[in-house]
Write a protein that holds these residues in place. Structure first.
Motif, PDB file in Angstrom:
ATOM      1  N   ILE A 199      -5.823   7.460  -0.813  1.00  0.00           N
ATOM      2  CA  ILE A 199      -5.227   6.662   0.912  1.00  0.00           C
ATOM      3  C   ILE A 199      -4.252   8.479   1.182  1.00  0.00           C
ATOM      4  O   ILE A 199      -3.776   9.090   0.314  1.00  0.00           O
ATOM      5  CB  ILE A 199      -3.414   6.223   0.662  1.00  0.00           C
ATOM      6  N   ARG A 200      -4.716   9.139   2.346  1.00  0.00           N
ATOM      7  CA  ARG A 200      -3.892   9.978   2.618  1.00  0.00           C
ATOM      8  C   ARG A 200      -3.058  10.097   3.663  1.00  0.00           C
ATOM      9  O   ARG A 200      -1.838  10.512   3.864  1.00  0.00           O
ATOM     10  CB  ARG A 200      -4.875  11.028   3.647  1.00  0.00           C
ATOM     11  N   ARG A 201      -2.560   8.996   4.447  1.00  0.00           N
ATOM     12  CA  ARG A 201      -1.309   8.368   5.257  1.00  0.00           C
ATOM     13  C   ARG A 201      -0.980   6.526   5.109  1.00  0.00           C
ATOM     14  O   ARG A 201      -2.011   6.092   4.869  1.00  0.00           O
ATOM     15  CB  ARG A 201      -1.724   8.798   7.180  1.00  0.00           C
ATOM     16  N   VAL A 202      -0.182   6.715   5.103  1.00  0.00           N
ATOM     17  CA  VAL A 202       0.528   5.810   5.201  1.00  0.00           C
ATOM     18  C   VAL A 202       0.963   5.407   6.498  1.00  0.00           C
ATOM     19  O   VAL A 202       1.698   6.297   7.125  1.00  0.00           O
ATOM     20  CB  VAL A 202       1.685   5.035   4.193  1.00  0.00           C
ATOM     21  N   PHE A 203       1.310   4.757   7.330  1.00  0.00           N
ATOM     22  CA  PHE A 203       2.091   4.290   8.390  1.00  0.00           C
ATOM     23  C   PHE A 203       3.325   2.777   8.062  1.00  0.00           C
ATOM     24  O   PHE A 203       2.811   1.763   7.762  1.00  0.00           O
ATOM     25  CB  PHE A 203       0.745   3.305   9.235  1.00  0.00           C
ATOM     26  N   VAL A 204       4.229   3.180   8.962  1.00  0.00           N
ATOM     27  CA  VAL A 204       4.575   1.957   9.066  1.00  0.00           C
ATOM     28  C   VAL A 204       5.828   1.851  10.868  1.00  0.00           C
ATOM     29  O   VAL A 204       4.838   2.301  10.890  1.00  0.00           O
ATOM     30  CB  VAL A 204       6.540   2.849   8.418  1.00  0.00           C
ATOM     31  N   ASP A 205       5.818   0.860  10.827  1.00  0.00           N
ATOM     32  CA  ASP A 205       5.859   0.160  12.166  1.00  0.00           C
ATOM     33  C   ASP A 205       7.076   0.834  12.638  1.00  0.00           C
ATOM     34  O   ASP A 205       7.858   1.286  12.008  1.00  0.00           O
ATOM     35  CB  ASP A 205       6.869  -1.270  11.756  1.00  0.00           C
ATOM     36  N   MET A 247       0.905  -1.607   0.013  1.00  0.00           N
ATOM     37  CA  MET A 247       0.125   0.082  -0.859  1.00  0.00           C
ATOM     38  C   MET A 247       0.610   1.312  -0.388  1.00  0.00           C
ATOM     39  O   MET A 247       1.787   1.450   1.245  1.00  0.00           O
ATOM     40  CB  MET A 247      -1.145  -0.103   1.186  1.00  0.00           C
ATOM     41  N   ARG A 248       0.850   2.449  -0.778  1.00  0.00           N
ATOM     42  CA  ARG A 248       1.537   3.171  -1.074  1.00  0.00           C
ATOM     43  C   ARG A 248       0.603   4.355  -1.462  1.00  0.00           C
ATOM     44  O   ARG A 248      -0.708   4.513  -1.177  1.00  0.00           O
ATOM     45  CB  ARG A 248       1.552   3.634  -2.599  1.00  0.00           C
ATOM     46  N   ASN A 249       1.175   6.218  -0.681  1.00  0.00           N
ATOM     47  CA  ASN A 249       0.175   6.554  -1.370  1.00  0.00           C
ATOM     48  C   ASN A 249      -0.292   6.749  -2.247  1.00  0.00           C
ATOM     49  O   ASN A 249       0.341   6.836  -3.280  1.00  0.00           O
ATOM     50  CB  ASN A 249       1.130   8.273  -0.376  1.00  0.00           C
ATOM     51  N   GLY A 250      -2.111   7.255  -2.320  1.00  0.00           N
ATOM     52  CA  GLY A 250      -1.961   7.183  -3.578  1.00  0.00           C
ATOM     53  C   GLY A 250      -2.630   6.412  -4.154  1.00  0.00           C
ATOM     54  O   GLY A 250      -4.011   6.406  -4.679  1.00  0.00           O
ATOM     55  N   GLN A 251      -2.515   5.226  -3.602  1.00  0.00           N
ATOM     56  CA  GLN A 251      -2.736   4.345  -4.567  1.00  0.00           C
ATOM     57  C   GLN A 251      -3.932   2.978  -4.022  1.00  0.00           C
ATOM     58  O   GLN A 251      -3.128   2.731  -2.342  1.00  0.00           O
ATOM     59  CB  GLN A 251      -2.031   3.914  -5.105  1.00  0.00           C
ATOM     60  N   ILE A 252      -5.176   2.591  -4.131  1.00  0.00           N
ATOM     61  CA  ILE A 252      -5.541   1.545  -3.783  1.00  0.00           C
ATOM     62  C   ILE A 252      -5.849   0.504  -4.644  1.00  0.00           C
ATOM     63  O   ILE A 252      -6.012   0.390  -5.495  1.00  0.00           O
ATOM     64  CB  ILE A 252      -6.758   2.134  -3.396  1.00  0.00           C
ATOM     65  N   SER A 253      -5.374   0.023  -3.830  1.00  0.00           N
ATOM     66  CA  SER A 253      -5.803  -2.012  -4.620  1.00  0.00           C
ATOM     67  C   SER A 253      -7.009  -2.357  -4.791  1.00  0.00           C
ATOM     68  O   SER A 253      -8.246  -2.167  -4.521  1.00  0.00           O
ATOM     69  CB  SER A 253      -4.862  -3.158  -3.952  1.00  0.00           C
ATOM     70  N   LYS A 254      -7.203  -3.026  -5.970  1.00  0.00           N
ATOM     71  CA  LYS A 254      -8.371  -3.785  -7.035  1.00  0.00           C
ATOM     72  C   LYS A 254      -9.430  -4.131  -4.836  1.00  0.00           C
ATOM     73  O   LYS A 254     -10.476  -3.743  -5.265  1.00  0.00           O
ATOM     74  CB  LYS A 254      -8.697  -4.692  -7.578  1.00  0.00           C
ATOM     75  N   LEU A 285      -2.132  -0.615  12.213  1.00  0.00           N
ATOM     76  CA  LEU A 285      -2.487   0.479  11.569  1.00  0.00           C
ATOM     77  C   LEU A 285      -2.036   0.705  10.170  1.00  0.00           C
ATOM     78  O   LEU A 285      -0.813   1.202  10.748  1.00  0.00           O
ATOM     79  CB  LEU A 285      -3.155   1.604  12.214  1.00  0.00           C
ATOM     80  N   LEU A 286      -2.624   0.690   9.069  1.00  0.00           N
ATOM     81  CA  LEU A 286      -1.575   0.510   7.373  1.00  0.00           C
ATOM     82  C   LEU A 286      -2.277   2.150   6.979  1.00  0.00           C
ATOM     83  O   LEU A 286      -0.620   2.368   7.126  1.00  0.00           O
ATOM     84  CB  LEU A 286      -2.311  -0.798   6.601  1.00  0.00           C
ATOM     85  N   ALA A 287      -3.140   2.054   7.085  1.00  0.00           N
ATOM     86  CA  ALA A 287      -3.356   3.525   6.252  1.00  0.00           C
ATOM     87  C   ALA A 287      -4.853   4.004   6.516  1.00  0.00           C
ATOM     88  O   ALA A 287      -5.460   3.236   7.065  1.00  0.00           O
ATOM     89  CB  ALA A 287      -3.417   3.211   4.972  1.00  0.00           C
ATOM     90  N   LEU A 288      -4.772   5.200   6.503  1.00  0.00           N
ATOM     91  CA  LEU A 288      -6.226   5.933   6.480  1.00  0.00           C
ATOM     92  C   LEU A 288      -6.781   6.841   5.110  1.00  0.00           C
ATOM     93  O   LEU A 288      -5.937   7.093   4.206  1.00  0.00           O
ATOM     94  CB  LEU A 288      -5.829   7.191   7.514  1.00  0.00           C
ATOM     95  N   LEU A 289      -7.727   6.589   4.628  1.00  0.00           N
ATOM     96  CA  LEU A 289      -8.067   6.616   3.616  1.00  0.00           C
ATOM     97  C   LEU A 289      -9.281   7.164   3.656  1.00  0.00           C
ATOM     98  O   LEU A 289     -10.310   7.257   4.366  1.00  0.00           O
ATOM     99  CB  LEU A 289      -9.124   5.342   3.007  1.00  0.00           C
ATOM    100  N   ILE A 290      -9.565   8.481   2.779  1.00  0.00           N
ATOM    101  CA  ILE A 290     -10.482  10.014   3.103  1.00  0.00           C
ATOM    102  C   ILE A 290     -11.052   9.977   1.543  1.00  0.00           C
ATOM    103  O   ILE A 290     -10.590  10.264   0.456  1.00  0.00           O
ATOM    104  CB  ILE A 290      -9.830  11.292   3.470  1.00  0.00           C
ATOM    105  N   ALA A 291     -12.730  10.260   1.252  1.00  0.00           N
ATOM    106  CA  ALA A 291     -13.544   9.655  -0.577  1.00  0.00           C
ATOM    107  C   ALA A 291     -14.015  11.719  -0.068  1.00  0.00           C
ATOM    108  O   ALA A 291     -14.382  12.769   0.977  1.00  0.00           O
ATOM    109  CB  ALA A 291     -14.416   9.602   0.256  1.00  0.00           C
TER     110      ALA A 291
END
Lengths: 57, 254
Positions: free
Chosen positions: A51-57, A1-8, A37-43
């Motif tokens: 994807i607005r935020r991505v979190f790492v360990d 999961m990367r900033n801006g991309q959402i998988s199918k 927590l992996l990411a925050l998604l906002i519409a």
């Protein structure tokens, strides 16, 4: 999961939670195995989730 | 360690002082706060630890609740009792105020009000923070007026000896309680300044969950593991820090 991309797969999962006529709620994506927590998604109005935020360990 | 740490700040230190102390106590550099609490204010200060610093935008937008004591009859340049007194009402005028009058004025101040922001604030005018002008004694004439929202107002009492009204209220982002207290005094025709301010909520968190900086230091020193568990209700793990967000569990590969 990367900033801006959402998988199918995630897109399909999100669509299951969107209710017609309701503004889409912001989403926190959690790894089901580790509970992390992996990411925050906002519409934004008139747009699909991004994807607005991505979190790492 | 990633999560939200809920601190019950005492009167005196700046929010930055609290962050610095907690950084030292936990030995973690990456700590910030979500919403400044003035030195004269106490109560809930939300600290963001590690990866939680990335969620500040989503916590800053949350409504906040305060218990405020407004001293009537005193108007200061900072809109609180730490500032320079600009005007004082005579005791005879103040002693004529009744509890019913004060209560009625308080309750009429719910809703969206157009109020001038305090000059001792970080609101920017011409690219500079207002308090920078104020510290130089050079306050601009065009101090901004903005819409501020206050709701769930509860009148908690009137002290006819100290001329202080105690109120609990909620406010939206960008609203200044000091401006509300100043306006209460203006409406009553005697002036008013915030004497005591305590933040009780910063949605979605409540001060009842928070602990003091000293308790954080003690509990962290006595901890058995490097997790936030020892901090009890004051520690909220990152996945639970935004409960108003829909929780979507996925497999890691999705």
């Amino acid at each position: 999961m990367r900033n801006g991309q959402i998988s199918k797969g995630l897109q399909a999962e999100l669509l299951r939670h969107i209710k017609l006529g309701e503004a889409p709620k912001p989403v926190r994506v959690i790894n089901s195995e580790e509970g992390r927590l992996l990411a925050l998604l906002i519409a934004q109005p008139g747009e699909f989730y991004k994807i607005r935020r991505v979190f790492v360990d | 360690m990633n999560g939200v740490l809920l601190v019950d700040k005492s009167i005196g230190p700046t929010s930055h002082d609290v962050v610095a102390k907690v950084r030292r106590a936990l030995g973690i550099r990456s700590i910030g706060h979500a919403g400044t609490l003035d030195p004269m204010a106490s109560g809930l200060l939300v600290l963001l630890v590690g990866e939680a610093t990335k969620i500040s935008d989503y916590l800053l937008n949350g409504d906040k609740a305060y218990e405020v004591v407004v001293r009537l009859g005193v108007r200061t340049d900072s809109m609180d009792m730490t500032g320079l007194i600009l005007e004082e009402a005579p005791a005879e005028t103040l002693s004529r105020l009744t509890e019913a009058e004060v209560q009625s004025a308080v309750m009429a101040m719910a809703g969206t009000l157009e109020l001038q922001v305090p000059v001792h604030s970080a609101v920017k005018v011409n690219g500079k923070k207002l308090y920078e002008f104020a510290h130089r004694g050079d306050v601009p004439e065009d101090v901004p007026v903005r819409e501020m929202s206050f709701y769930d107002i509860e009148f908690r009492g009137w002290n006819p000896v100290t001329f202080e009204a105690t109120v609990h209220l909620r406010s939206s982002k960008g609203s200044f309680i000091r401006a509300w207290g100043n306006e209460l005094g203006r409406r009553l025709g005697v002036g008013g300044s915030v004497a005591v301010l305590r933040r009780t909520e910063s949605q979605p968190f409540h001060v009842g969950q928070a602990i003091s900086v000293e308790a954080i230091q003690e509990r962290w020193e006595a901890r058995k593991s490097r997790s936030g568990e020892c901090l009890g209700s004051a520690w909220v793990e990152l996945p639970e820090a935004l409960p108003h967000f829909l929780r979507l569990e996925i497999e890691a590969r999705m």
